[in-house]
Every structure is written in structure tokens, then in C-alpha cells.
Design a protein around this motif. Structure first.
Motif, PDB file in Angstrom:
ATOM      1  N   LEU A 210       0.840  -1.200   0.000  1.00 15.27           N
ATOM      2  CA  LEU A 210       0.000   0.000   0.000  1.00 15.27           C
ATOM      3  C   LEU A 210       0.878   1.253   0.000  1.00 15.27           C
ATOM      4  O   LEU A 210       0.638   2.200  -0.759  1.00 15.27           O
TER       5      LEU A 210
ATOM      6  N   LEU B 197       2.325   1.788  -3.398  1.00 15.64           N
ATOM      7  CA  LEU B 197       1.308   2.275  -4.333  1.00 15.64           C
ATOM      8  C   LEU B 197       1.042   3.768  -4.162  1.00 15.64           C
ATOM      9  O   LEU B 197       0.825   4.490  -5.127  1.00 15.64           O
ATOM     10  N   LEU B 198       1.059   4.197  -2.916  1.00 19.80           N
ATOM     11  CA  LEU B 198       0.636   5.573  -2.626  1.00 19.80           C
ATOM     12  C   LEU B 198       1.763   6.598  -2.704  1.00 19.80           C
ATOM     13  O   LEU B 198       1.507   7.802  -2.713  1.00 19.80           O
ATOM     14  N   THR B 199       3.002   6.120  -2.721  1.00 18.21           N
ATOM     15  CA  THR B 199       4.116   7.068  -2.711  1.00 18.21           C
ATOM     16  C   THR B 199       4.372   7.615  -4.109  1.00 18.21           C
ATOM     17  O   THR B 199       4.491   6.850  -5.066  1.00 18.21           O
TER      18      THR B 199
END
Lengths: 475, 178
Positions: free
Chosen positions: A453, A456-458
Motif C-alpha cells: 500500500l 502504491l501511494l508514494t
């Protein structure tokens, strides 16, 4: 004056952590600073008292400054230097670049809840029974009479029952001395100690978790630990349980990390936190025993006992010193522990039934132990095939078992076992809350998705700090 | 081409952030704060903040009174009306919390340590210490709670005197008047 002392306490703690674990993250160091510093200052108070030096502002500040200067000298000798401005700038750029919105949202919620909790803690004075009938009053009287061993309330002529079973004269000293420090430096109430302990615990817990499962997962888990209903409610009171849980859980978590990764820094932080845990509540020795047992197995298998000895000495030393101090100055009470083995099936059943009822109580602990069970069941494949997180699992199981054993060995002379199990035992379980969340979130089955996660978000922006430092401009 | 790929990556990450932010919001609002325990503790904190904002300038005695009610006010009254070297007798639990009656007290005002926190440096003597503590022979004052304690005085007081603190004998009254 109180602000000066708190700053000194933080500086001492920072220096100690920098010395023992330079590889810890900045947020971990910040979190552990106050916890280590206030623990050290309470030890200084006992030493001053043993030397008949009055516990007033000047002697306390003097020895604290001396200790800090010694720590600075050791750090300097070890080649420690402050980071350059560019290094700080690059660190900041790197941090900003790796921010994601989900992490930010959870951090905002954590800050908001902690703001409310801190405000509540500071606004309302001490009112809980255990503090007014014990810790806070002892701290207050220590501040008034400037000593520990000759307190008027410890005088048998004034308090005929002072050496009776379970008397407060024989309590481990951390909490009352922490409160005494607040009163000595002019605080109206001792609540600043409880408030800062919980605040710095959140930082330290987030820090160690971010090192293990990356920061977005760490923020989610920290929020869930923080929101544990009964624990959050008690964190703004003055009882010992939350403070004990802070030291016991952090000491065990660092112990698990040490056993997993073998880093000396983690070992030293574990021993410091665990010694503070036994300095806060005597039954805290069970956490030392749990990690010590696992470390012993590892040491025997690896034929290396040096680190274990160092860890053990640091973990046990303050508790041992306090026991010697109590013997010398007569701060003892009739023991409530039954040292000889016995068998009482009814008592066993009662303890198991009550403790498990507590563990399953979502009103007290939210999702903590349900999530623990789910995480454990989902992770069984990894446990069997990859031996995943075994130290965490056994540390948790052994410490829960030992805690129940302690409850079994207690001779309930001052209160009924039913009362202790119904009202006090729910607070004993606080120690296992951060530990349970750490274990369940570092299980492969949870940590892997959390790390994914994060990836994915960075935002994929590279700061390339090393180039920035060398050339002063971007390539 | 490379720039285009990077741009696409940032857009994807941006939208992923938005989606997961909404999921996080739904998780906290819809799930965490709907759980009985979490909602209780969160509601309690909100309630406390409301009180703090409503009464930001209360003094410590006022805040103590708000939390401990009659117990705090009573001990403050005793502290304000006795000398610092007083030795005060505090009656047993039943005096503070008579069976079947409502009480103005909260907490454990009958507990010696509890009382010491508010009466220090005055000495406190509780019923079970009578005859065992040297201070039980040096009593200077009696805390009268719901009329209990009047029987320990060496002079007569109206039975209507229900709550307060009185010197144990006339000599103490004279000493205090001097």
C-alpha cells in the motif's frame, strides 16, 4: 523551572538513545527521549536520597546537568557530530517527497485525538482512587519533605499499617518519583508526567513500527493502539498501568526486534525500557523473563552469550538496586507473593475465565485481540513454512502466561481475588495492547499488504540527496 | 516518452491516493467510530473538550471541585480552618456514605492517604488506628461527617451540627482564638 527540567530530561534521554542506538530513526529517538530521560532522573533521585542529599531543585538540576555533560563527553569521544544544514535539508526533502495523503490523513487524526487527550489530562486534576490513595500523594509528600526514605507517611508511629501486605511503601518507585519531580519543580498537579509519557510513547511506537512496516501502516496501527478505549481513558489519569504498559511493551517490542535482526542498538533500548518497566511495577519482571527466556534459547543455539548478559544486567540492575535500597532503609512490606508451589484448580479456572473475558471485551480493548486472532490464523501458513515472527508470537504468549502465573501466586490478603480480577486485571492487560498490535501488524500476512500500500501511494519523486550534498544543485 | 510515462505514474498515484483516502475516511468514520468502545472513548474526549472550551479559566480548586465534588470542598474547608500542625480524626466510610442515603461525597475521603493529599501537613488519624498510633492520643480536631464524630468531643455541640471540623476540647478552641 519545570520547563527547564523537562528540557534537561529530554536532552538526557536523547543523548542516551543516540549513544546506544545511533541507527534509530529521528522519530524513535524523539519518542524514547522523554521516556528514557525521566526514568534516568528518577534513578538519580533514589541515588541522591541514598546519599542523604535533599531532593530539592538545585541538587536535582545539578546532577542532571552533570549526567548530561558526561553523556555529551562520551558522545563526543565516540565521534558524534551534528548533521550539517544540508543533511537536514535533504532529510526533510526526502521525507516530504515520500508523503502520501492517506498517511497524512491518519497523522492528522492521531494529532487531533492526542490534542484532545493531552488537553483533558492537563485540565483535570488527579482524582482517581489509586493515585490519591497512593502514587500522587507519595509524590506530593516527597516534594514537601525533600526525601524518600524518611517520609512521615512511611513512619510506623504515624501509619501503623505501613508494613502490611501490599502496602504502598514497597511499590516500585517510578510513578511516585515522577510525580515528585513535577511537584518539586513547581507544578500544581502531577498530570504533566502522565500527559508527556503518553505523547512520547505514541512517537516511539510509531517510530519503531515505521521501521518495521513503513509509515502508512505505522500510522494506521498507531491510531488503533491509541484509540484502545480503556487504555486511552486511563492514559489521561495518574494510575501506573498505562505508564507500565508503555515501558513493558516498548521493551518487549525492541527485544523482539533484537532477537529477529540481531542489532545491538535494539538490544540496548530493549534492556533500558524493560528495566524501566520493572522500575514502574514489580510484576514487570515477567516481561524481562519472557524476552530473557527467548534470548537464552537463541544464545545457546548460536553459542554467543555476551549480548544476553549485557542485556540482562541492564534490564535487572535498577530493580535490584531498588530492592537493596528498600532493604537498607526498611521500605518493605509483608509479601503478597506465595513463593512455594501449590495447586488450586478453582483459582486457575477463575483466573483463566476472567482474563479471557477481559481479552475478548471489545468495550475495553476495541478490536485489539480479535485482530490478533485473525492475524494469527491468517498467518499460520507463514509461521509453519517460513517461521514468520516466531519471537513476537512467543514473547506475547509467554508474557501472558507469566502474568497469569503471577496472579495465581498472589496471596490475596488485602483484597479479594474476584475484585482484583474484575477491576484491576483489565488494566494489567494494557501491556499487551501495543504488543499485540505490533505482533499482528508485523506478521507477513498484514505487513506485506501494508508495505505494498505504501509503495502504491508514494509519489515516485527522487530527491537524490547524495548528489545534492556534493554539488549543491540538482543533477 | 519517458516524461509521458512519469506523468502517467504521478496521475495514477494521485488517484490511488484519492481512492485510499476515501477508503480510510470510510474506515475511520464508518467502522472505527461506529464500534461501541471506540465511539465511547472518542465521545468522552469530545465531551471533555467541550467542557474545557466552556470553562477555560477555572482555577485548580474549581476544577478539583468539579471532579471530586463534596469530598474536595470538605477537605479544603478543613484545611482552611485548621492550623498546619493539627492532628485530625477522620470518621469511617459509613459516616461519609450512610447506607440507603444519598451522599455529597465521592471517591474515598475516608481513606487516610486520600485525606493526606488534601490536608498535608496536618496529620490524619482514621478509626482503625485509634489506640495503635501515637497520634490517636494527640488529636486536636475531629472531622464531623453527617453528625458522626460529635461523640468524641469533650464539650456539647448542638445535634444539628452535621458537617464541619471542631477542636477536640475547649483548650484547643482557646489556643486557636489566641
Amino acid at each position: 523551572m519545570l520547563a527547564i527540567d523537562i528540557i534537561l530530561v529530554i536532552l538526557i534521554g536523547l543523548s542516551i538513545i543516540e549513544l546506544v542506538c545511533p541507527s534509530a530513526s529521528f522519530i524513535e529517538k524523539a519518542g524514547l527521549s522523554f521516556l528514557t530521560g525521566i526514568f534516568s532522573q528518577t534513578i538519580l533521585l533514589v541515588l541522591l536520597d541514598a546519599l542523604n542529599i535533599p531532593l530539592t531543585r538545585l541538587p536535582i538540576l545539578s546532577v542532571t546537568v552533570i549526567l548530561w555533560l558526561i553523556l555529551c563527553a562520551v558522545l563526543y569521544k565516540k565521534g558524534y557530530s551534528f548533521k550539517s544544514f544540508n543533511e537536514y535539508k535533504n532529510l526533510l526533502i526526502k521525507q516530504v517527497c515520500s508523503i502520501n495523503v492517506v498517511w497524512l490523513a491518519f497523522i492528522v487524526v492521531i494529532v487531533y485525538v492526542e490534542y484532545m487527550n493531552f488537553s483533558k489530562c492537563m485540565y483535570f486534576p488527579t482524582f482517581d482512587r489509586d493515585s490519591l490513595a497512593g502514587f500522587d500523594t507519595i509524590g506530593y509528600v516527597i516534594a514537601q519533605e525533600s526525601n524518600i526514605k524518611n517520609l512521615s507517611i512511611f513512619d510506623i508511629a504515624y501509619n501503623p499499617g505501613i508494613h502490611g501486605p501490599g502496602s504502598y511503601i514497597s511499590y516500585a518507585p517510578f510513578v511516585q518519583l515522577g510525580y515528585a519531580i513535577a511537584y518539586i519543580f513547581g507544578a500544581e498537579t502531577s498530570k504533566i508526567i502522565s500527559a508527556l509519557m503518553f505523547l512520547f510513547f505514541l512517537l516511539a511506537f510509531y517510530g519503531i513500527l515505521a521501521r518495521s512496516i513503513k509509515k502508512t501502516g505505522a500510522a494506521i496501527i498507531t491510531l488503533l493502539v491509541m484509540l484502545t478505549p480503556e487504555m486511552l481513558a486511563f492514559s489521561s489519569m495518574s494510575a501506573t498501568n498505562v505508564m507500565h504498559a508503555i515501558f513493558a511493551s516498548l521493551g518487549t517490542i525492541y527485544g523482539i526486534r533484537w532477537l529477529d535482526k540481531g542489532e545491538k542498538g535494539d538490544m540496548l533500548i530493549s534492556s533500558i525500557m524493560l528495566s524501566a518497566n520493572a522500575w514502574t511495577r514489580s510484576e514487570g519482571v515477567i516481561f524481562i523473563a519472557a524476552i530473557g527466556f527467548l534470548a537464552l534459547i537463541k544464545a545457546v543455539r548460536k553459542h554467543s552469550i555476551k549480548q544476553l548478559i549485557l542485556w540482562g544486567v541492564i534490564a535487572v540492575l535498577p530493580f535490584f538496586l531498588w530492592s537493596v535500597y528498600q532493604r537498607i532503609f526498611g521500605l518493605t512490606s509483608e509479601s503478597i507473593m506465595m513463593t512455594s508451589p501449590f495447586y488450586d484448580q478453582e483459582k486457575i479456572d477463575l483466573i483463566i475465565k476472567n482474563m479471557f473475558n477481559h481479552f475478548l471485551n471489545v468495550q475495553y480493548y476495541g478490536w485489539t485481540f480479535k485482530m490478533l486472532m485473525i492475524s494469527f490464523v491468517l498467518n499460520i501458513w507463514f509461521i509453519v513454512k517460513k517461521k514468520d515472527n516466531l519471537y513476537g508470537f512467543f514473547a506475547l504468549i509467554i508474557s501472558i502466561f507469566l502474568y497469569m502465573l503471577v496472579l495465581y501466586q498472589i496471596d490475596y490478603k488485602w483484597d479479594t481475588i474476584n475484585n482484583v480480577l474484575a477491576y484491576s486485571a483489565k488494566r494489567f492487560i494494557f501491556c499487551f495492547v501495543p504488543l499485540a498490535w505490533y505482533y499482528l501488524s508485523t506478521n507477513k500476512v498484514i505487513s506485506y499488504p501494508l508495505e505494498k500500500l505504501e509503495d502504491l501511494l508514494t509519489f515516485q519523486i527522487k530527491s537524490e540527496p547524495e548528489v545534492f550534498v556534493k554539488t549543491g544543485r540538482r543533477r | 516518452m519517458a516524461n509521458h510515462k512519469k506523468q502517467k505514474n504521478i496521475y495514477t498515484t494521485f488517484w490511488l491516493n484519492v481512492v485510499f483516502l476515501l477508503l480510510a475516511f470510510a474506515f475511520v468514520k464508518g467502522s472505527v467510530l461506529n464500534q461501541q468502545g471506540y465511539s465511547w472513548v472518542y465521545g468522552m474526549l469530545k465531551g471533555n473538550m467541550k467542557t474545557i472550551k466552556q470553562y477555560p479559566n477555572l482555577t485548580l480548586p474549581q476544577r478539583s471541585e468539579a471532579k471530586m465534588g463534596g469530598s474536595y470542598s470538605y477537605y479544603k474547608y478543613i484545611a482552611d480552618n485548621t492550623p498546619k500542625n493539627a492532628v485530625i480524626y477522620i470518621p469511617a466510610r459509613d459516616a461519609f456514605f450512610p447506607k440507603g442515603q444519598q451522599s455529597m461525597f465521592t471517591g474515598e475521603p475516608y481513606n487516610k492517604m486520600w485525606a493526606i493529599r488534601f490536608l498535608y501537613p496536618r496529620k490524619v488519624v482514621v478509626p482503625q488506628e485509634m489506640g495503635h498510633s501515637i497520634y490517636s492520643r494527640k488529636l486536636t480536631h475531629i472531622a464531623i461527617v453527617n453528625g458522626v464524630g460529635l461523640e468524641m468531643l469533650s464539650y456539647s455541640v448542638s445535634p444539628n451540627f452535621r458537617i464541619g471540623v471542631l477542636p477536640i476540647n475547649n483548650k484547643e478552641i482557646l489556643k486557636q482564638t489566641k
